[in-house]
Design a protein around this motif. Structure first.
Motif, PDB file in Angstrom:
ATOM      1  N   TYR A 115       0.021  -2.080   2.310  1.00 30.20           N
ATOM      2  CA  TYR A 115       0.649  -2.548   3.072  1.00 30.20           C
ATOM      3  C   TYR A 115       2.273  -3.063   3.464  1.00 30.20           C
ATOM      4  O   TYR A 115       2.758  -4.060   3.204  1.00 30.20           O
ATOM      5  N   LEU A 117       4.616  -3.753   5.259  1.00 25.33           N
ATOM      6  CA  LEU A 117       4.930  -5.152   6.583  1.00 25.33           C
ATOM      7  C   LEU A 117       4.208  -6.388   6.295  1.00 25.33           C
ATOM      8  O   LEU A 117       4.558  -7.296   6.883  1.00 25.33           O
ATOM      9  N   GLY A 118       2.862  -6.039   4.680  1.00 25.90           N
ATOM     10  CA  GLY A 118       2.958  -7.431   4.147  1.00 25.90           C
ATOM     11  C   GLY A 118       2.265  -7.406   3.474  1.00 25.90           C
ATOM     12  O   GLY A 118       2.611  -6.483   2.186  1.00 25.90           O
ATOM     13  N   PRO A 119       1.114  -8.068   2.532  1.00 24.81           N
ATOM     14  CA  PRO A 119       0.475  -8.793   1.858  1.00 24.81           C
ATOM     15  C   PRO A 119      -0.554  -6.702   1.733  1.00 24.81           C
ATOM     16  O   PRO A 119      -0.674  -6.438   2.370  1.00 24.81           O
ATOM     17  N   LEU A 121      -4.316  -4.726   1.997  1.00 31.13           N
ATOM     18  CA  LEU A 121      -5.093  -4.887   2.793  1.00 31.13           C
ATOM     19  C   LEU A 121      -6.418  -4.278   2.020  1.00 31.13           C
ATOM     20  O   LEU A 121      -6.487  -3.355   1.690  1.00 31.13           O
ATOM     21  N   ASN A 156      -3.809  -9.072  10.221  1.00 24.33           N
ATOM     22  CA  ASN A 156      -3.022 -10.324   9.606  1.00 24.33           C
ATOM     23  C   ASN A 156      -4.852 -10.912   8.646  1.00 24.33           C
ATOM     24  O   ASN A 156      -4.054 -11.708   7.817  1.00 24.33           O
ATOM     25  N   GLU A 158      -5.995  -9.355   6.883  1.00 24.33           N
ATOM     26  CA  GLU A 158      -5.953  -8.833   5.512  1.00 24.33           C
ATOM     27  C   GLU A 158      -7.007  -7.860   5.344  1.00 24.33           C
ATOM     28  O   GLU A 158      -7.601  -7.483   4.470  1.00 24.33           O
TER      29      GLU A 158
END
Length: 198
Positions: A115, A117-119, A121, A156, A158
């Motif tokens: 992902y 935009l973040g860690p 998933l 959020n 994950e």
């Protein structure tokens, strides 16, 4: 906490009589001091305070036995390709899996989706996905939010699976509380058609 509760109920049954009284927090300063004492270092305490350190739990741990393994899901072909390079016989399906596998990663036998935009998933199957939607939507801390908010909270936290938006919409439509207490819209169902007078 549930195992400690069951252990306490079992111990209560061993006594001939037992009475449980709720004590307000303001009048329970000794228990609060004891709880704070558990998280501090014991070296600076005076010798007159007796501290007992338990090296094992007072509640026996439950043994978990695996009942069912190897359930097919959407993750199975991707995991087989990433772990051992096994593809399906059909060329079109094999090409799709090879293309999809670029967005996924295996760590310690668990499939994760990259992902940007973040860690990473964690990928889940349909049964876990259904449970996660219900947990976020209508559990103790659930706010009975819409599908976009539920999916955003799951991402959020994950978690990922394909089609999570559609599954969230279908599961939220089954929620009895949302159907009964949804606000009524005063807008007309169809667009108004203006009619000019002659």
């Amino acid at each position: 906490m549930a195992s400690y509760l069951s252990q306490a109920k079992y111990l209560i049954l061993q006594f001939s009589s037992c009475k449980v009284i709720h004590i307000k927090r303001s009048k329970n300063k000794s228990a609060e001091a004891l709880s704070k004492l558990a998280s501090t270092n014991f070296e600076h305490l005076a010798k007159d305070i007796r501290v007992e350190i338990l090296d094992r739990m007072s509640v026996p741990q439950n043994q978990v036995l695996v009942i069912q393994t190897g359930v097919e899901s959407w993750m199975t072909p991707i995991m087989a390709y990433l772990s051992s390079g096994i593809l399906l016989e059909e060329k079109v399906a094999a090409r799709k899996i090879r293309h999809k596998a670029l967005n996924y990663q295996m760590q310690e036998g668990v499939l994760y989706r990259r992902y940007f935009l973040g860690p990473l998933l964690r990928c889940v199957d349909a049964e876990d996905a259904n449970y996660l939607i219900r947990e976020v939507h209508e559990s103790i801390c659930g706010l009975h939010a819409g599908s976009r908010m539920v999916v955003a909270k799951l991402m959020n936290a994950e978690y990922y699976w394909p089609g999570m938006h559609m599954e969230a919409i279908q599961e939220i439509r089954k929620c009895d509380s949302c159907q009964r207490r949804a606000p009524n819209t005063l807008r007309p169902k169809n667009e108004l058609v203006p009619v000019t007078s002659a």
